[in-house]
Design a protein around this motif. Sequence first.
Motif, short mmCIF file in Angstrom:
data_model
loop_
_atom_site.label_atom_id
_atom_site.label_comp_id
_atom_site.label_asym_id
_atom_site.label_seq_id
_atom_site.Cartn_x
_atom_site.Cartn_y
_atom_site.Cartn_z
N GLY A 49 13.59 12.88 4.82
CA GLY A 49 12.55 12.00 4.32
C GLY A 49 11.33 11.99 5.22
N ALA A 50 11.55 11.94 6.54
CA ALA A 50 10.43 11.87 7.48
C ALA A 50 9.57 13.13 7.40
CB ALA A 50 10.95 11.66 8.89
N ALA A 51 10.20 14.30 7.35
CA ALA A 51 9.44 15.55 7.29
C ALA A 51 8.72 15.69 5.96
CB ALA A 51 10.38 16.74 7.51
N TYR A 52 9.37 15.27 4.90
CA TYR A 52 8.75 15.34 3.57
C TYR A 52 7.52 14.45 3.52
CZ TYR A 52 8.98 16.20 -1.51
OH TYR A 52 8.73 16.61 -2.80
N ALA A 53 7.66 13.22 4.03
CA ALA A 53 6.54 12.28 4.04
C ALA A 53 5.39 12.81 4.88
CB ALA A 53 6.99 10.93 4.55
N ALA A 54 5.70 13.39 6.03
CA ALA A 54 4.65 13.92 6.91
C ALA A 54 3.85 15.01 6.21
CB ALA A 54 5.28 14.45 8.20
#
Length: 265
Positions: A49-54
């Motif tokens: 989720g964090a990488a996708y959001a970034a």
Amino acid sequence: MVQSERPVVLALDYPGYRKEARIDELGLERHGVRVHDLLPAPLPRAVSGAAYAARLLANVPAGTGPVAAVAAYCASAPLAFEVAAALDGEPVIMLFDPEVTSLESITAEYRARLAGLGVQLDEQELSELVDADTLAEAPERFVADLTDELARQAFAALRAAGANESEIAASATQMVSAYTDWLSHLVAAHHSRTPTWEGHVLRVDSADADPAAYACTAGHQRALRSSCDRFELLRAEETRAAVLEALGLPLVSGTRERTERCPAE
């Protein structure tokens, strides 16, 4: 929420055709809201989720301004928390018919994709392919395994239908690419952090939704049950009014939407 500028809403609404209304059908722009779509092509293929959001936020134009809210539909709900956490400030999180992405939902969706090719795997074959341990520990391999098998089945189905090799390559490649985007989105949502938010969460469920399909905690949460079904939820006046209220905005006097109320039963 008093705004000196038009409030900005970042929208997570997966692209592609669907019968259900979309976030842009709320017509928020006509009420002084700037809506920025976070999911234009090309889509990220990150699996956390964090990488996708970034990656999504890296494509937000400079000067977009302070974000008042992050809005998400259905399976994108967990990603709204990742996006909001990566922003400055404490935007409102708005969820419409939110759902968790589970191993079971991914399995059901993958079964349907294969069925569209005329392929029926037995439960043992399917469980070996859509594997819980791989999803948990090696999500990139999980995506690769499922898309590789889909490609194999797509090539076989198209050959059996009599397509020539150039047609097979073009059709199968397009199909698998689109599915890889979608599966990456689902896996990233699955691997998003626990949906906890210190600020405000607005949740709007349609009349036929299961509220137990998603759970989150917030400093302040307003949960509404719409009188509309899933297809009309994001066209309904009551949904629009709830969103504008959460943004601290009134309905614009004299503005009428084409679909203001749920259709009569």
